[in-house]
Design a protein around this motif. Structure first.
Motif, short mmCIF file in Angstrom:
data_model
loop_
_atom_site.label_atom_id
_atom_site.label_comp_id
_atom_site.label_asym_id
_atom_site.label_seq_id
_atom_site.Cartn_x
_atom_site.Cartn_y
_atom_site.Cartn_z
N LYS A 158 0.93 -1.16 0.18
CA LYS A 158 -0.36 0.09 0.06
C LYS A 158 1.05 0.94 0.27
CE LYS A 158 -3.74 -1.81 0.64
NZ LYS A 158 -4.75 -2.68 1.41
N VAL A 159 0.34 1.89 -1.01
CA VAL A 159 0.69 3.94 -0.46
C VAL A 159 0.26 4.17 0.86
CG1 VAL A 159 2.18 5.67 -1.71
CG2 VAL A 159 1.89 3.44 -2.69
N TYR A 160 1.04 5.03 1.24
CA TYR A 160 0.41 5.56 1.91
C TYR A 160 0.76 7.48 2.38
CZ TYR A 160 -1.49 2.43 5.96
OH TYR A 160 -2.29 1.49 6.14
N TYR A 161 0.76 7.93 2.17
CA TYR A 161 0.74 9.55 2.44
C TYR A 161 0.47 10.41 3.39
CZ TYR A 161 -0.90 8.26 -2.73
OH TYR A 161 -0.68 8.01 -3.45
N GLN A 162 1.62 11.09 3.61
CA GLN A 162 2.22 12.32 4.98
C GLN A 162 1.93 13.65 4.08
OE1 GLN A 162 5.87 12.70 6.80
NE2 GLN A 162 4.43 12.55 8.46
N PRO A 163 1.38 14.74 4.85
CA PRO A 163 0.58 15.85 4.35
C PRO A 163 2.29 16.55 4.59
CG PRO A 163 0.03 16.04 6.54
CD PRO A 163 0.39 13.81 5.42
N LYS A 186 0.39 11.64 10.23
CA LYS A 186 1.48 10.64 9.52
C LYS A 186 0.55 10.10 8.27
CE LYS A 186 1.83 9.33 14.55
NZ LYS A 186 1.84 8.26 15.70
N ALA A 187 1.39 9.74 7.52
CA ALA A 187 1.64 8.73 6.50
C ALA A 187 0.30 8.16 7.55
CB ALA A 187 2.46 8.60 5.91
N ALA A 188 -0.73 8.04 6.02
CA ALA A 188 -2.25 7.66 6.25
C ALA A 188 -2.27 7.02 5.01
CB ALA A 188 -2.76 7.85 7.12
N PRO A 189 -2.93 5.44 4.64
CA PRO A 189 -4.18 5.61 2.92
C PRO A 189 -4.82 6.93 2.61
CG PRO A 189 -4.49 4.03 4.47
CD PRO A 189 -3.77 5.52 5.70
N LEU A 190 -4.33 7.30 1.44
CA LEU A 190 -5.84 8.41 1.06
C LEU A 190 -7.31 7.39 0.32
CD1 LEU A 190 -3.64 10.95 -0.43
CD2 LEU A 190 -5.16 11.10 1.94
N GLU A 237 3.82 13.63 0.57
CA GLU A 237 4.83 12.25 0.33
C GLU A 237 4.24 10.70 0.05
OE1 GLU A 237 8.84 12.48 3.05
OE2 GLU A 237 9.23 10.99 1.47
N ALA A 238 5.25 10.05 -0.72
CA ALA A 238 4.22 8.66 -0.91
C ALA A 238 5.20 8.24 -0.29
CB ALA A 238 4.56 8.44 -1.78
N GLN A 295 7.57 18.64 7.14
CA GLN A 295 5.99 17.30 7.61
C GLN A 295 6.57 16.66 8.96
OE1 GLN A 295 8.36 16.05 3.60
NE2 GLN A 295 6.94 13.98 4.19
N GLY A 296 5.65 16.66 9.60
CA GLY A 296 5.68 16.03 10.59
C GLY A 296 4.70 15.00 11.86
N TYR A 297 4.54 14.66 12.41
CA TYR A 297 3.13 13.61 13.20
C TYR A 297 2.68 15.30 13.56
CZ TYR A 297 5.63 9.85 13.13
OH TYR A 297 6.25 8.36 12.56
#
Ligand code: C2E
Ligand code: CA
Ligand code: CA
Ligand code: CA
Length: 275
Positions: A40-45, A258-262, A58-59, A252-254
């Motif tokens: 899966k690709v997660y995405y972080q804002p 966090k990176a999450a599925p979109l 970011e993927a 970028q950062g928590y």
């Protein structure tokens, strides 16, 4: 003592065998993961620090393994690198990210990490061109991130590849800045669009003079060279405040998410983590 020593050796050999078996199994499962939907690709804002607006994602790849659970990239990217599977995996991530971004109703950018093996792959440029063409994404909305260590080996060929990417119209970022070797030479050799300041400098930018001085210098350097800066791993408001003072462009950062599925086609509000 002799007996226990022999047992230890036997255990050790079993352990080695088990590790090799485990590795082979993981390698096989990794090959299959691309086809069976486990990867899966997660995405972080990514946030514009001045306006606090989300400007992209970011993927970051994740392996949703039925038995092992959520496997983080540090656990399988090295194996993918060693086996060469990273080229296929990396192309898959690019395709996923480019399709995802093309479905957004805004002009957000999407950033994808490139591995050393991908940089060496003759298929990199064609696969990027194909992904962009079939999705219709404006190439300027794709950012490819490379670490300075990639440039250390075979830098001529890597520089050619970077220039080819630039010719397509995609942006190129220098990732994990300050953690590898002889960064300044690369900044001179290639006009990166962006420098990503590693989390190790950001983590105590609000409390340690040395880190603050380094971050300040990197931002000044980047600005003088016409490059943008992104600070990675921002977890606290006090870090963000310091980065605003230093004039950092993006974060970028928590603290922001966090990176999450979109879900393709709809942007979800980033789950803001209160620290
Ligand atoms: P990276 O490119 O430096 O990505 C940033 C890492 O920091 C990510 O870890 C992200 O989840 C994590 N992070 C973000 N904000 C924070 C924070 O506030 N605090 C902390 N403690 N961590 C934060 P992740 O997703 O585990 O990825 C690790 C590395 O794996 C990445 O480092 C990248 O080098 C590699 N990677 C991930 N996806 C891919 C991919 O698709 N292709 C390649 N070649 N490498 C990838
Ligand atoms: Ca990165
Ligand atoms: Ca990084
Ligand atoms: Ca990193």
């Amino acid at each position: 003592a002799k007996e226990s020593g022999r047992n230890r050796i036997t255990h050790f050999e079993n352990g080695m065998y088990a590790a090799a078996e485990e590795r082979r199994r993981l390698e096989h499962e990794l090959i299959e993961s691309l086809g069976n939907g486990q990867m899966k690709v997660y995405y972080q804002p990514v946030i514009n620090l001045k306006t606090q607006d989300e400007v992209g994602y970011e993927a970051l790849v994740r392996w949703e393994h039925p038995e092992l659970g959520l496997v983080m990239p540090d656990k399988f990217i090295p194996l993918a690198e060693e086996t060469g599977l990273i080229v296929q995996l990396g192309e898959w991530v690019i395709r996923n990210a480019v399709d995802e971004a093309a479905s957004w109703s805004n002009q957000h950018m999407v950033a994808v990490n490139l591995s050393p093996a991908q940089m060496r792959s003759a298929n990199l440029i064609p696969s990027v061109v194909n992904a962009l063409a079939s999705s219709g994404l404006d190439p300027a909305r794709l950012e490819l991130e490379i670490t300075e260590n990639i440039l250390m080996h075979d830098s001529d060929s890597n520089l050619r590849t970077l220039h080819s990417l630039r010719a397509i119209g995609v942006r190129v970022s220098l990732d994990d800045f300050g953690t590898g070797y002889s960064s300044l030479n690369y900044l001179r050799a290639f006009p990166f669009d962006k420098i990503k300041i590693d989390r190790c400098f950001v983590s105590d930018v609000d409390s340690r003079d040395e880190s603050r001085a380094i971050v300040r210098s990197v931002i000044d350097l980047a600005r003088s060279l016409g490059m943008q800066t992104t600070a990675e791993g921002v977890e606290r408001e006090s870090q963000a405040q310091q980065l605003i003072t230093e004039g950092c462009d993006q974060v970028q950062g928590y603290l922001y998410g966090k990176a999450a599925p979109l879900k393709s086609g709809q942007l979800q509000p980033s789950d803001r983590v209160i620290v």
